[in-house]
Enzyme design. Structure first.
Site, mmCIF file in Angstrom:
data_model
loop_
_atom_site.group_PDB
_atom_site.id
_atom_site.type_symbol
_atom_site.label_atom_id
_atom_site.label_comp_id
_atom_site.label_asym_id
_atom_site.label_seq_id
_atom_site.Cartn_x
_atom_site.Cartn_y
_atom_site.Cartn_z
ATOM 1 N N ASN A 99 -7.584 -10.795 -57.733
ATOM 2 C CA ASN A 99 -7.775 -10.591 -59.163
ATOM 3 C C ASN A 99 -8.213 -9.164 -59.470
ATOM 4 O O ASN A 99 -9.004 -8.570 -58.735
ATOM 5 C CB ASN A 99 -8.798 -11.589 -59.699
ATOM 6 C CG ASN A 99 -8.373 -13.027 -59.448
ATOM 7 O OD1 ASN A 99 -7.180 -13.312 -59.387
ATOM 8 N ND2 ASN A 99 -9.333 -13.922 -59.287
ATOM 9 N N VAL A 100 -7.735 -8.644 -60.584
ATOM 10 C CA VAL A 100 -8.034 -7.262 -60.971
ATOM 11 C C VAL A 100 -9.007 -7.195 -62.147
ATOM 12 O O VAL A 100 -9.282 -6.116 -62.669
ATOM 13 C CB VAL A 100 -6.731 -6.497 -61.329
ATOM 14 C CG1 VAL A 100 -5.793 -6.445 -60.136
ATOM 15 C CG2 VAL A 100 -6.027 -7.123 -62.540
ATOM 16 N N HIS A 116 -5.973 -5.933 -54.894
ATOM 17 C CA HIS A 116 -4.965 -5.486 -55.858
ATOM 18 C C HIS A 116 -5.512 -4.444 -56.828
ATOM 19 O O HIS A 116 -4.837 -4.071 -57.785
ATOM 20 C CB HIS A 116 -4.407 -6.677 -56.648
ATOM 21 C CG HIS A 116 -3.492 -7.538 -55.845
ATOM 22 N ND1 HIS A 116 -3.259 -8.868 -56.139
ATOM 23 C CD2 HIS A 116 -2.744 -7.277 -54.744
ATOM 24 C CE1 HIS A 116 -2.411 -9.376 -55.249
ATOM 25 N NE2 HIS A 116 -2.097 -8.432 -54.398
ATOM 26 N N CYS A 146 -5.567 13.181 -67.027
ATOM 27 C CA CYS A 146 -6.663 13.418 -66.087
ATOM 28 C C CYS A 146 -7.465 14.640 -66.517
ATOM 29 O O CYS A 146 -6.895 15.696 -66.821
ATOM 30 C CB CYS A 146 -6.093 13.622 -64.682
ATOM 31 S SG CYS A 146 -7.303 14.077 -63.428
ATOM 32 N N GLY A 186 -8.076 -21.065 -55.705
ATOM 33 C CA GLY A 186 -7.339 -20.760 -56.922
ATOM 34 C C GLY A 186 -6.160 -19.835 -56.741
ATOM 35 O O GLY A 186 -5.825 -19.084 -57.650
ATOM 36 N N SER A 188 -2.040 -19.789 -55.483
ATOM 37 C CA SER A 188 -0.911 -20.675 -55.191
ATOM 38 C C SER A 188 -0.109 -20.219 -53.989
ATOM 39 O O SER A 188 0.696 -20.973 -53.452
ATOM 40 C CB SER A 188 0.009 -20.747 -56.413
ATOM 41 O OG SER A 188 0.587 -19.474 -56.655
ATOM 42 N N GLU A 214 -3.793 -28.199 -57.948
ATOM 43 C CA GLU A 214 -2.592 -28.837 -57.408
ATOM 44 C C GLU A 214 -2.330 -28.286 -56.013
ATOM 45 O O GLU A 214 -2.782 -27.201 -55.665
ATOM 46 C CB GLU A 214 -1.375 -28.551 -58.311
ATOM 47 C CG GLU A 214 -1.557 -28.942 -59.762
ATOM 48 C CD GLU A 214 -1.652 -30.447 -59.960
ATOM 49 O OE1 GLU A 214 -1.187 -31.190 -59.055
ATOM 50 O OE2 GLU A 214 -2.175 -30.884 -61.004
#
Length: 246
Positions: A99-100, A116, A146, A186, A188, A214
């Site tokens: 997750n980011v 990531h 920048c 969490g 898949s 699932e």
């Protein structure tokens, strides 16, 4: 669950976890895949690429600022805090997240790698300088530049088709090789990296426990599948682990 923990309690010396979009979804963050990912009729796969940024950096930045605005309204959930508690109490724990959104850090996780990247980091495409300076469409011309070299800034995340950060990847691989218990939370398995890391852990002798609403591509190879939300099941699992120290 209790029988599994009692049987394998000597396997809890080195514990690792891989978390995916499911734990963020429990905080109300869309997965940004499929119908949830549509923005102005663009899919995530259309925008999260070096080619898209090269062609239209302003459009890509507009999408990422939209995502940032959504994420900023969300807060960590019990799944995030359960991992913080496990880190606090267990001497050898580490978390790898796909997750980011930064919610693990916001919850208090310290032993963490965001494989990531982080959506709130801005990175220069030329000199590589990173910052967390707030960017707003209303006050900042897009794409932002920048302050060090005046080249364009980009979001500090891994895009489709890009390589992973060498340090983060190599560290994660080594961690998997020396993990006794891997929690898969969490995710898949639709992204290849967590599947790859989990397989390394399994091949190295780790036990795998999956928590997902699932069954997933992981489920056939894990040692224990626990159906449900991470925020509901993980706290119970951790209580069992901590009540039965090795």
């Amino acid at each position: 669950m209790k029988e599994f923990i009692t049987k394998h309690r000597d396997k809890f010396q080195k514990i690792s976890a891989i978390s995916g979009a499911g734990i963020s979804a429990e905080s109300g963050i869309p997965t940004f895949r499929g119908s949830e990912g549509l923005w102005k009729n663009f899919r995530a796969e259309d925008l999260a690429t070096p080619q898209a940024f090269s062609k239209n950096p302003k459009l890509v930045w507009e999408w990422y600022l939209w995502r940032r605005n959504i994420i900023e309204t969300k807060r960590p959930n019990p799944g995030h805090f359960a991992l913080v508690e496990l880190e606090r109490i267990h001497p050898d724990f580490f978390l790898i997240t796909q997750n980011v959104d930064g919610l693990h850090s916001q919850a208090g996780s310290k032993k963490l790698t965001e494989i990531h990247g982080n959506i709130f980091i801005n990175r220069c495409i030329s000199c590589g300088q990173e910052s967390k300076e707030t960017i707003s469409e209303n006050t900042t011309p897009l794409p932002p530049q920048c302050q060090n070299c005046n080249s364009f800034l980009r979001p500090g995340v891994v895009w489709f088709g890009e390589s992973y950060d060498d340090f983060k990847l190599n560290f994660s691989i080594q961690r998997m090789k020396h993990t006794d218990l891997l929690l898969v939370l969490g995710t898949s398995g639709s992204v290849s990296m967590p599947v790859y890391l989990a397989q390394i852990a399994k091949d190295s002798g780790a036990l795998l426990v999956e928590i997902n609403p699932e069954r997933s591509s992981f489920s056939s190879s894990v040692d224990l599948f626990l159906q449900g939300k991470t925020g509901e099941v993980l706290p119970e699992l951790i209580r069992e682990i901590l009540d039965n120290p090795s």
